[in-house]
Design a protein around this motif. Structure first.
Motif, PDB file in Angstrom:
ATOM      1  N   LEU A   1     -10.138  -6.310   2.368  1.00  0.00           N
ATOM      2  CA  LEU A   1      -9.057  -5.550   1.737  1.00  0.00           C
ATOM      3  C   LEU A   1      -8.637  -4.439   2.693  1.00  0.00           C
ATOM      4  CD1 LEU A   1     -10.559  -3.189  -0.981  1.00  0.00           C
ATOM      5  CD2 LEU A   1     -11.985  -4.700   0.331  1.00  0.00           C
ATOM      6  N   GLY A   2      -7.379  -4.033   2.566  1.00  0.00           N
ATOM      7  CA  GLY A   2      -6.846  -3.005   3.448  1.00  0.00           C
ATOM      8  C   GLY A   2      -5.331  -3.026   3.425  1.00  0.00           C
ATOM      9  N   SER A   3      -4.714  -2.167   4.232  1.00  0.00           N
ATOM     10  CA  SER A   3      -3.253  -2.038   4.308  1.00  0.00           C
ATOM     11  C   SER A   3      -2.640  -1.786   2.939  1.00  0.00           C
ATOM     12  CB  SER A   3      -2.637  -3.295   4.944  1.00  0.00           C
ATOM     13  OG  SER A   3      -3.234  -3.580   6.194  1.00  0.00           O
ATOM     14  N   ALA A   4      -3.302  -0.922   2.154  1.00  0.00           N
ATOM     15  CA  ALA A   4      -2.841  -0.651   0.781  1.00  0.00           C
ATOM     16  C   ALA A   4      -1.423  -0.099   0.742  1.00  0.00           C
ATOM     17  CB  ALA A   4      -3.808   0.326   0.101  1.00  0.00           C
ATOM     18  N   TYR A   5      -1.015   0.560   1.817  1.00  0.00           N
ATOM     19  CA  TYR A   5       0.329   1.127   1.867  1.00  0.00           C
ATOM     20  C   TYR A   5       1.413   0.052   1.747  1.00  0.00           C
ATOM     21  CZ  TYR A   5      -0.224  -0.468   6.681  1.00  0.00           C
ATOM     22  OH  TYR A   5      -0.469  -1.229   7.795  1.00  0.00           O
ATOM     23  N   ALA A   6       1.055  -1.202   2.011  1.00  0.00           N
ATOM     24  CA  ALA A   6       2.032  -2.291   1.969  1.00  0.00           C
ATOM     25  C   ALA A   6       1.872  -3.182   0.740  1.00  0.00           C
ATOM     26  CB  ALA A   6       1.912  -3.151   3.232  1.00  0.00           C
TER      27      ALA A   6
ATOM     28  N   GLU B   1       2.148  -4.459  -3.167  1.00  0.00           N
ATOM     29  CA  GLU B   1       3.190  -4.347  -4.184  1.00  0.00           C
ATOM     30  C   GLU B   1       2.816  -3.310  -5.239  1.00  0.00           C
ATOM     31  OE1 GLU B   1       4.277  -8.034  -5.896  1.00  0.00           O
ATOM     32  OE2 GLU B   1       5.001  -8.907  -4.023  1.00  0.00           O
ATOM     33  N   THR B   2       1.510  -3.226  -5.560  1.00  0.00           N
ATOM     34  CA  THR B   2       1.008  -2.236  -6.523  1.00  0.00           C
ATOM     35  C   THR B   2      -0.218  -1.552  -5.933  1.00  0.00           C
ATOM     36  OG1 THR B   2      -0.403  -3.880  -7.614  1.00  0.00           O
ATOM     37  CG2 THR B   2       1.832  -3.582  -8.497  1.00  0.00           C
ATOM     38  N   ASP B   3      -0.699  -0.510  -6.602  1.00  0.00           N
ATOM     39  CA  ASP B   3      -1.910   0.213  -6.181  1.00  0.00           C
ATOM     40  C   ASP B   3      -1.819   0.717  -4.747  1.00  0.00           C
ATOM     41  OD1 ASP B   3      -3.118  -0.285  -8.650  1.00  0.00           O
ATOM     42  OD2 ASP B   3      -3.930  -2.199  -7.981  1.00  0.00           O
ATOM     43  N   GLN B   4      -0.636   1.156  -4.340  1.00  0.00           N
ATOM     44  CA  GLN B   4      -0.460   1.582  -2.958  1.00  0.00           C
ATOM     45  C   GLN B   4      -1.201   2.872  -2.623  1.00  0.00           C
ATOM     46  OE1 GLN B   4       3.758   1.756  -2.284  1.00  0.00           O
ATOM     47  NE2 GLN B   4       4.002  -0.467  -2.257  1.00  0.00           N
ATOM     48  N   LYS B   5      -1.676   3.581  -3.632  1.00  0.00           N
ATOM     49  CA  LYS B   5      -2.403   4.822  -3.390  1.00  0.00           C
ATOM     50  C   LYS B   5      -3.911   4.610  -3.239  1.00  0.00           C
ATOM     51  CE  LYS B   5       0.954   7.881  -5.641  1.00  0.00           C
ATOM     52  NZ  LYS B   5       1.172   8.912  -6.683  1.00  0.00           N
ATOM     53  N   VAL B   6      -4.353   3.363  -3.341  1.00  0.00           N
ATOM     54  CA  VAL B   6      -5.766   3.064  -3.116  1.00  0.00           C
ATOM     55  C   VAL B   6      -6.136   3.497  -1.697  1.00  0.00           C
ATOM     56  CG1 VAL B   6      -7.462   1.218  -2.861  1.00  0.00           C
ATOM     57  CG2 VAL B   6      -5.862   1.183  -4.781  1.00  0.00           C
ATOM     58  N   ASN B   7      -7.255   4.188  -1.564  1.00  0.00           N
ATOM     59  CA  ASN B   7      -7.627   4.774  -0.272  1.00  0.00           C
ATOM     60  C   ASN B   7      -8.245   3.717   0.649  1.00  0.00           C
ATOM     61  OD1 ASN B   7      -8.010   6.701   1.688  1.00  0.00           O
ATOM     62  ND2 ASN B   7      -9.958   7.417   0.851  1.00  0.00           N
TER      63      ASN B   7
ATOM     64  N   LEU C   1     -12.463  -7.226  -6.337  1.00  0.00           N
ATOM     65  CA  LEU C   1     -11.913  -8.577  -6.513  1.00  0.00           C
ATOM     66  C   LEU C   1     -10.404  -8.527  -6.780  1.00  0.00           C
ATOM     67  CD1 LEU C   1     -14.728 -10.214  -8.682  1.00  0.00           C
ATOM     68  CD2 LEU C   1     -14.163 -10.709  -6.304  1.00  0.00           C
ATOM     69  N   ALA C   2      -9.969  -7.530  -7.541  1.00  0.00           N
ATOM     70  CA  ALA C   2      -8.535  -7.395  -7.824  1.00  0.00           C
ATOM     71  C   ALA C   2      -7.756  -7.063  -6.548  1.00  0.00           C
ATOM     72  CB  ALA C   2      -8.308  -6.322  -8.885  1.00  0.00           C
ATOM     73  N   TRP C   3      -8.303  -6.189  -5.722  1.00  0.00           N
ATOM     74  CA  TRP C   3      -7.594  -5.772  -4.507  1.00  0.00           C
ATOM     75  C   TRP C   3      -7.636  -6.830  -3.424  1.00  0.00           C
ATOM     76  CZ3 TRP C   3     -10.562  -0.524  -4.862  1.00  0.00           C
ATOM     77  CH2 TRP C   3      -9.963   0.265  -5.859  1.00  0.00           C
ATOM     78  N   GLN C   4      -8.707  -7.623  -3.392  1.00  0.00           N
ATOM     79  CA  GLN C   4      -8.789  -8.676  -2.391  1.00  0.00           C
ATOM     80  C   GLN C   4      -7.814  -9.814  -2.712  1.00  0.00           C
ATOM     81  OE1 GLN C   4     -13.226  -8.475  -0.441  1.00  0.00           O
ATOM     82  NE2 GLN C   4     -12.994  -9.795  -2.182  1.00  0.00           N
TER      83      GLN C   4
END
Length: 383
Positions: free
Chosen positions: A321-326, A328-334, A380-383
């Motif tokens: 997981l990574g590149s949260a800035y891109a 569609e949702t949860d873009q503030k995940v660190n 699992l949701a973010w992956q």
């Protein structure tokens, strides 16, 4: 099958570690997320591969007893284990089950020098106070290394050998290529049953949790780099004990041994909160964030390798997981590192060039842990 037609025979990592520890004459350095003194490195038919008199004499000892024996014989044994914040509060064992206090207490008062080190952030401003509390509670040094002196090609001098990778010397990690779930519980995994992903499962019935990981045994100049990492961390994190490091001299050690044709590079992710960097390294290879010197060579190697790939990328990891800035949702995940974005960019580049390209990403069904818990569900949701 290997290129010469012979069948590949997998080595035994723990057996090689045992032989290295037994053969050490000057020093043994160990770092670990978890180090279990009750671990037995030699099991079952591994004993058939023992050769020297010392190997045959001491293979029944646990890791802790083996290290104490080596230290009492005059070998400098330094052990640096991550300090899990909850251990020692109400009881010796912490929530993460890393054995850190158990290991520290086992070696207390012996010739083995064992230190517990937490993941800390240097306090330079008010926000660093909260960051340091978070770091100590949530972040860890995930390095797993063993460095020891060994015999060299020049029999009059000593050399170095090092182990580095993803394998802790702790419970549950010993496994075979067959990954047995039940039949080894009363054999090679007797007294080493480990199950952290299925709540309520015990050794009485199984299954055990299998383990797959990658570890490397290295010699030559790369082993010196692994030792340098240990020395830099020990000097920074173990207060008042920098003099414990064994002083290596060219008279005693082969400093430039030719051990083969492989080019090997050591990568790490670390800041000057946890390591004392040489001035030349600070100037030419590191970055700075909030006055903190950072080595991010792992991240840079990922990026360089992805960008240089022509036909495929293969990645295998417990997490992806990574590149949260891109997202569609949860873009503030660190979790903003750029690796997934780099892979996506590479695929787009190849599509536009009308060139074949495949990205193979291999991850487990779920990371280690109870899959019903909130942290695993989030991953699992973010992956």
């Amino acid at each position: 099958q290997l290129s010469d037609g012979s069948e590949y025979q997998p080595g035994s990592c723990y057996l090689d570690m045992y032989k290295t520890i037994v053969a050490a004459e000057k020093f043994i350095y160990i770092t670990g997320w978890s180090v279990w003194t009750g671990l037995h490195l030699v099991r079952g038919d591994d004993a058939d591969c023992l050769e020297t008199e010392n190997e045959l004499e001491f293979w029944h000892l646990s890791l802790g007893e083996l290290l104490k024996m080596k230290a009492e014989s005059g070998v400098r044994v330094l052990v640096m284990v991550w300090s899990e914040i909850t251990s020692g509060m109400m009881q010796e064992a912490g929530m993460m089950g890393t054995h850190d206090m158990e290991t520290f207490n086992f070696f207390k008062g012996t010739a083995v020098d064992c230190s517990l080190v937490s993941r800390e952030v240097g306090v330079g401003e008010l926000t660093d106070v909260l960051n340091n509390q978070l770091a100590c509670a949530s972040y860890t040094h995930h390095q797993k290394t063993i460095i020891a002196d060994s015999v060299s090609q020049n029999e009059e001098k000593r050399s170095l050998v090092a182990f580095v990778g993803g394998l802790d010397i702790t419970d549950g990690r010993y496994d075979t290529p067959e990954h047995p779930l039940f039949k080894s519980i009363t054999g090679k995994h007797q007294n080493d049953f480990y199950q952290n992903s299925a709540v309520g499962v015990s050794a009485a019935h199984g299954p055990r949790q299998p383990w797959q990981d990658i570890h490397s045994k290295v010699k030559g100049s790369i082993a010196w780099d692994v030792m340098k990492n240990f020395v830099e961390r020990w000097t920074k994190q173990v207060s008042g004990k920098s003099g414990s490091i064994y002083q290596i001299t060219p008279d005693e050690f082969e400093m430039d041994e030719d051990v083969g044709d492989w080019n090997v590079q050591l990568l790490r992710s670390i800041t000057d909160d946890s390591a004392t960097f040489a001035d030349a390294t600070k100037m030419y290879t590191l970055t700075i964030k909030k006055s903190r010197v950072i080595e991010d060579s792992i991240n840079l190697a990922y990026i360089n390798t992805i960008r240089a790939a022509e036909r495929f990328i293969y990645m295998e990891n417990q997490y992806f997981l990574g590149s949260a800035y891109a997202w569609e949702t949860d873009q503030k995940v660190n979790c903003h590192h750029t690796i997934p974005a780099e892979i996506a960019e590479k695929i787009v580049e190849k599509i536009r060039a009308d060139e074949e390209f495949i990205a193979y990403i291999v991850i487990p069904l779920h990371p280690e842990g109870d899959p019903a818990t909130a942290p695993i569900q989030e991953i699992l949701a973010w992956q």
